[in-house]
Design a protein around this motif. Structure first.
Motif, mmCIF file in Angstrom:
data_model
loop_
_atom_site.group_PDB
_atom_site.id
_atom_site.type_symbol
_atom_site.label_atom_id
_atom_site.label_comp_id
_atom_site.label_asym_id
_atom_site.label_seq_id
_atom_site.Cartn_x
_atom_site.Cartn_y
_atom_site.Cartn_z
ATOM 1 N N SER A 1 37.871 16.748 11.778
ATOM 2 C CA SER A 1 37.695 15.317 12.042
ATOM 3 C C SER A 1 38.895 14.496 11.605
ATOM 4 O O SER A 1 39.693 14.917 10.775
ATOM 5 C CB SER A 1 36.479 14.789 11.277
ATOM 6 N N ASP A 2 38.935 13.285 12.123
ATOM 7 C CA ASP A 2 39.855 12.270 11.626
ATOM 8 C C ASP A 2 39.212 11.725 10.350
ATOM 9 O O ASP A 2 38.185 11.052 10.399
ATOM 10 C CB ASP A 2 40.001 11.172 12.686
ATOM 11 N N LYS B 1 29.201 10.931 14.753
ATOM 12 C CA LYS B 1 28.464 10.449 15.926
ATOM 13 C C LYS B 1 29.015 11.062 17.208
ATOM 14 O O LYS B 1 28.261 11.434 18.109
ATOM 15 C CB LYS B 1 28.527 8.925 15.989
ATOM 16 N N ARG B 2 30.341 11.183 17.300
ATOM 17 C CA ARG B 2 30.963 11.758 18.495
ATOM 18 C C ARG B 2 30.556 13.213 18.683
ATOM 19 O O ARG B 2 30.232 13.646 19.792
ATOM 20 C CB ARG B 2 32.490 11.653 18.384
ATOM 21 N N TRP C 1 24.286 20.830 14.708
ATOM 22 C CA TRP C 1 24.483 20.658 13.270
ATOM 23 C C TRP C 1 25.913 20.190 13.055
ATOM 24 O O TRP C 1 26.760 20.302 13.938
ATOM 25 C CB TRP C 1 24.321 21.972 12.525
ATOM 26 N N LEU C 2 26.221 19.710 11.864
ATOM 27 C CA LEU C 2 27.594 19.433 11.462
ATOM 28 C C LEU C 2 27.919 20.357 10.295
ATOM 29 O O LEU C 2 27.169 20.441 9.331
ATOM 30 C CB LEU C 2 27.761 17.967 11.049
ATOM 31 N N HIS C 3 29.038 21.058 10.400
ATOM 32 C CA HIS C 3 29.434 22.022 9.375
ATOM 33 C C HIS C 3 30.313 21.319 8.340
ATOM 34 O O HIS C 3 31.291 20.666 8.684
ATOM 35 C CB HIS C 3 30.201 23.174 10.030
ATOM 36 N N LEU C 4 29.946 21.464 7.067
ATOM 37 C CA LEU C 4 30.687 20.837 5.975
ATOM 38 C C LEU C 4 31.160 21.903 4.993
ATOM 39 O O LEU C 4 30.352 22.647 4.438
ATOM 40 C CB LEU C 4 29.791 19.835 5.246
ATOM 41 N N ASP C 5 32.458 21.991 4.791
ATOM 42 C CA ASP C 5 33.019 22.892 3.784
ATOM 43 C C ASP C 5 33.067 22.130 2.469
ATOM 44 O O ASP C 5 33.623 21.036 2.411
ATOM 45 C CB ASP C 5 34.436 23.315 4.176
ATOM 46 N N VAL C 6 32.486 22.697 1.440
ATOM 47 C CA VAL C 6 32.450 22.046 0.126
ATOM 48 C C VAL C 6 33.090 22.986 -0.881
ATOM 49 O O VAL C 6 32.691 24.137 -1.009
ATOM 50 C CB VAL C 6 30.988 21.742 -0.305
ATOM 51 N N MET C 7 34.110 22.498 -1.581
ATOM 52 C CA MET C 7 34.747 23.294 -2.635
ATOM 53 C C MET C 7 34.286 22.753 -3.979
ATOM 54 O O MET C 7 34.174 21.540 -4.153
ATOM 55 C CB MET C 7 36.260 23.241 -2.484
ATOM 56 N N ASP C 8 34.011 23.647 -4.902
ATOM 57 C CA ASP C 8 33.352 23.240 -6.145
ATOM 58 C C ASP C 8 34.238 22.473 -7.125
ATOM 59 O O ASP C 8 33.754 21.849 -8.040
ATOM 60 C CB ASP C 8 32.694 24.432 -6.825
ATOM 61 N N GLY C 9 35.555 22.504 -6.958
ATOM 62 C CA GLY C 9 36.444 21.766 -7.856
ATOM 63 C C GLY C 9 36.610 22.401 -9.214
ATOM 64 O O GLY C 9 37.387 21.928 -10.030
ATOM 65 N N HIS C 10 35.879 23.472 -9.476
ATOM 66 C CA HIS C 10 35.992 24.175 -10.752
ATOM 67 C C HIS C 10 36.681 25.517 -10.547
ATOM 68 O O HIS C 10 37.699 25.794 -11.168
ATOM 69 C CB HIS C 10 34.607 24.356 -11.372
#
Length: 71
Positions: A13-14, A23-24, A32-41
């Motif tokens: 995404s932008d 929305k687009r 679904w929308l795929h979200l990559d989440v990094m734990d920061g630890h």
């Protein structure tokens, strides 16, 4: 047989327009929308963290598929 789901990654995404991008994607057929989440630890938080995900949530009813990147 289970039906395939389309889940584009929000990383493509932008980032200045995440609400518009969410929305687009759903308007054009994303289930679904795929979200990559990094734990920061264990790995640096270089992508979408909890505050960004919370900011997107009011703009779409799409299911959020999450991928937690950690060790």
């Amino acid at each position: 047989m289970p039906q395939a789901k389309i889940s584009p990654s929000m990383l493509s995404s932008d980032f200045a327009n995440l609400a518009v991008e969410a929305k687009r994607m759903t308007k054009h057929g994303a289930d679904w929308l795929h979200l990559d989440v990094m734990d920061g630890h264990f790995v640096p938080n270089l992508t979408l963290g909890a505050p960004i995900i919370a900011a997107i949530r009011p703009h779409t009813e799409a299911y959020f598929g999450k991928w937690l990147c950690s060790l």
